[in-house]
Design an enzyme around this catalytic site. Structure first.
Site, PDB file in Angstrom:
ATOM      1  N   ASP A   7      27.489  20.988  29.177  1.00 35.69           N
ATOM      2  CA  ASP A   7      26.777  21.966  29.978  1.00 35.69           C
ATOM      3  C   ASP A   7      25.930  22.812  29.013  1.00 35.69           C
ATOM      4  OD1 ASP A   7      26.221  23.719  32.280  1.00 35.69           O
ATOM      5  OD2 ASP A   7      27.556  25.133  31.250  1.00 35.69           O
ATOM      6  N   ASP A   9      24.126  26.506  29.907  1.00 38.33           N
ATOM      7  CA  ASP A   9      24.302  27.953  30.044  1.00 38.33           C
ATOM      8  C   ASP A   9      25.778  28.318  30.050  1.00 38.33           C
ATOM      9  OD1 ASP A   9      21.542  28.194  30.326  1.00 38.33           O
ATOM     10  OD2 ASP A   9      21.632  28.046  32.507  1.00 38.33           O
ATOM     11  N   ASP A 166      31.964  25.378  30.631  1.00 38.31           N
ATOM     12  CA  ASP A 166      32.586  26.710  30.592  1.00 38.31           C
ATOM     13  C   ASP A 166      33.019  27.252  31.938  1.00 38.31           C
ATOM     14  OD1 ASP A 166      30.359  29.125  31.474  1.00 38.31           O
ATOM     15  OD2 ASP A 166      29.626  27.090  31.183  1.00 38.31           O
TER      16      ASP A 166
END
Length: 218
Positions: A7, A9, A166
């Site tokens: 991922d 961001d 995250d």
């Protein structure tokens, strides 16, 4: 010979300051009040269309009304040039250098639109690590649908892959894709680590190469 799919961001880069600035720019240009960082950050993770709908709804407007298209177009255009607020998390470059030396093939799969994602990646100097970068508008679907992750793995040409992210969306994506999930705990998640589905967690990128090197495949 493992593929690592990241991922963007909240995982590789802290983009919240950039997203906050761009969001407030499109709002204030139309006479709406600026929002605080925590509010905008809570809208992040499900792609630019979701962000725009949240901005409109918060402003008291119809999130799918006539303001959606111009606000979305303005936001995506600004995303490509107003990149100063994107910063790397500590240890990312060193970890990626080590992983590349280990022979890992790496890709980015993000819900951020592809061109803004490329602009952010170039701004922080990571483009050399990622021959495959897929954004939220690269395919007909976006995360947590597994299509983006499967496409990234296929383009990397590796039989085995780990997914690194995250957030709750990333955890769900990994489950849907049938891939082990490595959770970076310092990003944008709202759920306690122990309540999220993951196979390993790390708070420091210096630990990631050892996690990958020692991974036990069934």
């Amino acid at each position: 010979m493992t593929a690592l799919i990241f991922d963007l961001d909240g995982t590789l880069i802290d983009s919240a300051p950039a997203i906050h600035a761009v969001s407030n720019a499109v709002l204030t240009a139309r006479g709406y009040p600026a929002l605080d960082m925590a509010t905008v950050r809570s809208f992040v993770g499900k792609g630019a269309p979701h962000l725009v709908r949240c901005l409109l709804q918060n402003a008291g407007e119809n999130p799918d009304g006539p303001l959606f298209d111009p606000l979305y177009a303005d936001l995506v255009t600004r995303y490509e040039t107003e990149v100063e607020g994107n910063t790397l998390y500590p240890g990312v470059v060193e970890a990626l250098d080590t992983l590349a030396a280990m022979g890992c093939a790496m890709a980015v799969a993000t819900n951020k639109p592809e061109r803004p994602a490329l602009a952010a990646i170039r701004h922080v100097g990571l483009e050399r690590f990622f021959p495959v970068i897929l954004g939220g508008d690269s395919l007909p679907t976006r995360k947590p649908d597994p299509g983006m992750v499967h496409a990234a793995q296929a383009r990397l040409g590796r039989d085995r892959a780990l997914y690194v992210g995250d957030s709750e969306v990333d955890a769900e994506t990994a489950v849907n894709a049938g891939l082990p999930f490595l959770l970076y705990t310092e990003g944008y998640r709202k759920t306690p680590v122990e309540k999220m589905t993951h196979q390993a967690a790390f708070s420091d990128f210096s630990r990631l190469p050892a996690l990958v090197k020692g991974w036990s495949w069934p």
